[in-house]
Design an enzyme around this catalytic site. Structure first.
Site, short mmCIF file in Angstrom:
data_model
loop_
_atom_site.label_atom_id
_atom_site.label_comp_id
_atom_site.label_asym_id
_atom_site.label_seq_id
_atom_site.Cartn_x
_atom_site.Cartn_y
_atom_site.Cartn_z
N GLN A 85 -77.29 -73.47 -7.40
CA GLN A 85 -77.10 -74.47 -6.13
C GLN A 85 -78.48 -75.19 -6.16
OE1 GLN A 85 -75.65 -73.45 -2.78
NE2 GLN A 85 -74.17 -73.00 -2.99
N TRP B 290 -69.40 -66.87 3.09
CA TRP B 290 -70.56 -66.60 1.88
C TRP B 290 -70.11 -64.97 1.93
CZ3 TRP B 290 -71.64 -70.18 5.60
CH2 TRP B 290 -71.56 -71.99 5.42
N ALA C 84 -78.94 -82.80 4.78
CA ALA C 84 -78.63 -81.94 3.53
C ALA C 84 -77.22 -81.99 2.48
CB ALA C 84 -78.74 -80.48 4.42
N VAL D 153 -74.41 -78.47 9.33
CA VAL D 153 -74.93 -79.87 9.58
C VAL D 153 -73.47 -80.03 10.63
CG1 VAL D 153 -75.52 -80.25 7.27
CG2 VAL D 153 -72.99 -79.71 7.56
C1 FA5 Z 1 -72.72 -74.05 0.32
O1 FA5 Z 1 -73.03 -73.04 -0.20
C2 FA5 Z 1 -73.55 -74.96 1.04
N1 FA5 Z 1 -74.49 -74.39 1.49
C3 FA5 Z 1 -73.24 -76.60 1.37
C4 FA5 Z 1 -73.97 -76.89 1.91
C5 FA5 Z 1 -74.93 -77.31 1.95
C6 FA5 Z 1 -73.30 -78.06 2.79
C7 FA5 Z 1 -76.09 -78.50 2.84
C8 FA5 Z 1 -73.46 -78.59 3.92
C9 FA5 Z 1 -75.65 -79.03 3.85
P1 FA5 Z 1 -69.95 -73.80 -0.91
O2 FA5 Z 1 -69.73 -72.28 -0.82
O3 FA5 Z 1 -69.09 -75.06 -0.86
O4 FA5 Z 1 -71.13 -74.82 0.21
O5 FA5 Z 1 -71.15 -73.77 -1.93
C10 FA5 Z 1 -71.22 -75.37 -3.14
C11 FA5 Z 1 -71.14 -75.41 -3.95
O6 FA5 Z 1 -71.84 -74.52 -4.62
C12 FA5 Z 1 -70.71 -75.31 -4.25
O7 FA5 Z 1 -68.95 -76.05 -4.19
C13 FA5 Z 1 -69.77 -75.27 -5.77
O8 FA5 Z 1 -69.99 -76.31 -6.82
C14 FA5 Z 1 -70.68 -73.98 -5.46
N2 FA5 Z 1 -70.23 -72.32 -5.43
C15 FA5 Z 1 -69.99 -71.94 -4.96
N3 FA5 Z 1 -69.26 -70.82 -4.55
C16 FA5 Z 1 -69.28 -70.93 -5.99
C17 FA5 Z 1 -69.02 -69.26 -6.90
N4 FA5 Z 1 -68.35 -68.41 -6.67
N5 FA5 Z 1 -68.97 -70.13 -8.82
C18 FA5 Z 1 -69.43 -71.02 -8.99
N6 FA5 Z 1 -70.16 -71.86 -8.19
C19 FA5 Z 1 -70.23 -71.96 -7.49
#
Ligand code: FA5
Length: 358
Positions: free
Chosen positions: A227, A166, A326, A270
């Site tokens: 999100q 992140w 989650a 998780v």
């Molecule tokens: C997470 O942010 C985790 N917090 C998700 C999670 C929650 C996992 C709970 C397990 C349990 P990730 O970085 O993959 O995961 O982001 C989740 C979603 O946010 C992605 O699948 C995408 O749809 C969206 N996303 C992430 N980064 C971006 C971005 N830069 N622009 C647009 N959408 C984004």
């Protein structure tokens, strides 16, 4: 000022002459202002005909009788003519203005310009509705967040390599230890700990909200995006509940005959962690050069997993007693899939030609 009548001349002929002169003058009047002047001149309190009538008392009886009858008749005649002339002038005015500002009642009406909900708002509401229908409650939280909730409570201590997942925008504020404790939340997951700290199981919430990442933008990445987080914790929740809930969600949003696929993925908060994909509804896995699934037949829509025991313990829940799942998904990416939008940057570039399509 009208002249005073010369009473030596008050004869039937002179009254008739006065009426003829007044009528002729009236005929040539075509505006209300001149009409009023004419009325004052002949019929006003000190007007010419009024003067004649008032002066009759000075005549002898016989003259008064004849001239009086004639005078009253003249007054009625002039009043009548005045009324007719007034009506004529008013009608002409009306006809003129109707000609100028003609109202065409057959023209189609003009619709007032109305606003509409932003496509992100629409899809966030649609996603929330799908989960509300399964018993989840909507909760919201802060966009400026503590490192504590964004990372530490999620089993990502300082120096943990997973922090690199992140790219973070930090708030320019140091604490006494010289650290930067505040940031713009990089995901909605910090709300997991906040919600669990504030209540006891059973927990069943969804958290829609804005997130920020220090990222270069491209067709699928924005530096600010939404999100929707989901969290369910209770006695006896299993991975089967996670699968069932998310499968039902996919069907509600993308259609009854959707298939879902879970694959292992890593998120520190998780265990086990998965990513969830749906089968490609554009090519059904048979396309060549499919824009959506790039011919894999699957489209990834979210990260998910069973809440890590360390996260449960961190908020004071007994991980031996409670379990939970989650998930976190990106609504813009879901809208892109659903409506065939090929660039995420369109959502926030304020181009009305794009926004008006939703
Ligand atoms: C997470 O942010 C985790 N917090 C998700 C999670 C929650 C996992 C709970 C397990 C349990 P990730 O970085 O993959 O995961 O982001 C989740 C979603 O946010 C992605 O699948 C995408 O749809 C969206 N996303 C992430 N980064 C971006 C971005 N830069 N622009 C647009 N959408 C984004």
């Amino acid at each position: 000022m009208p002249e005073s009548p010369d009473l030596t001349e008050v004869t039937p002929e002179s009254i008739q002459g006065l009426v003829q002169g007044a009528s002729a003058q009236l005929e040539s009047i075509d505006d209300l202002e001149s009409l009023e002047k004419w009325r004052v001149e002949y019929l006003g309190r000190r007007g010419r005909l009024t003067g004649v009538l008032r002066g009759l008392s000075q005549l002898d009886l016989e003259q008064r009788r004849v001239a009086g009858a004639l005078g009253n008749q003249a007054k009625r005649q002039l009043e009548e003519e005045l009324e007719q002339r007034t009506r004529k002038i008013n009608d002409a005015r009306l006809a003129k203005s109707a000609g100028q500002d003609r109202l065409d009642v057959t023209l189609p009406g003009r619709l007032p310009v109305t606003g509409r909900l932003h496509p992100t708002t629409q899809i966030v509401r649609e996603i929330c509705d799908a989960f509300i229908g399964m018993g989840f409650t909507v909760v919201e939280g802060p966009e400026v967040e503590w490192d504590h909730y964004n990372f530490e409570m999620l089993n990502i201590p300082k120096g943990h390599p997973a922090r690199d997942m992140w790219n973070t925008l930090w708030i320019d504020h140091r604490n006494e230890a010289g650290e930067y404790p505040m940031l713009l939340r990089t995901h909605t997951s910090p709300m997991q700990a906040r919600v669990m700290e504030s209540m006891q199981p059973p927990v069943r919430v969804i958290i829609p909200g804005k997130c920020y990442r220090y990222e270069a933008t491209d067709a699928t990445h924005e530096w600010h995006f939404y999100q929707v987080e989901g969290l369910a914790v209770d006695d006896g929740i299993t991975f089967a509940d996670l699968k069932g809930t998310l499968y039902e969600f996919a069907k509600r949003l993308f259609g009854e005959d959707r298939k879902v696929r879970f694959r292992c993925d890593y998120f520190p908060f998780v265990e086990p962690g998965v990513d969830m994909s749906i089968d490609c509804f554009a090519c059904h896995g048979e396309g060549e050069g499919c824009r959506l699934c790039r011919d894999s037949g699957w489209i990834e829509i979210m990260g998910a997993g069973m809440v890590h025991p360390k996260v449960l313990a961190g908020v004071g829940y007994d991980p031996e007693k409670y379990t939970g799942f989650a998930f976190g998904l990106g609504p813009e990416r879901i809208a892109m899939l659903k409506y065939g939008i090929d660039d995420i940057r369109l959502f926030y570039s304020n181009d009305l030609r794009f926004l008006r399509q939703f």
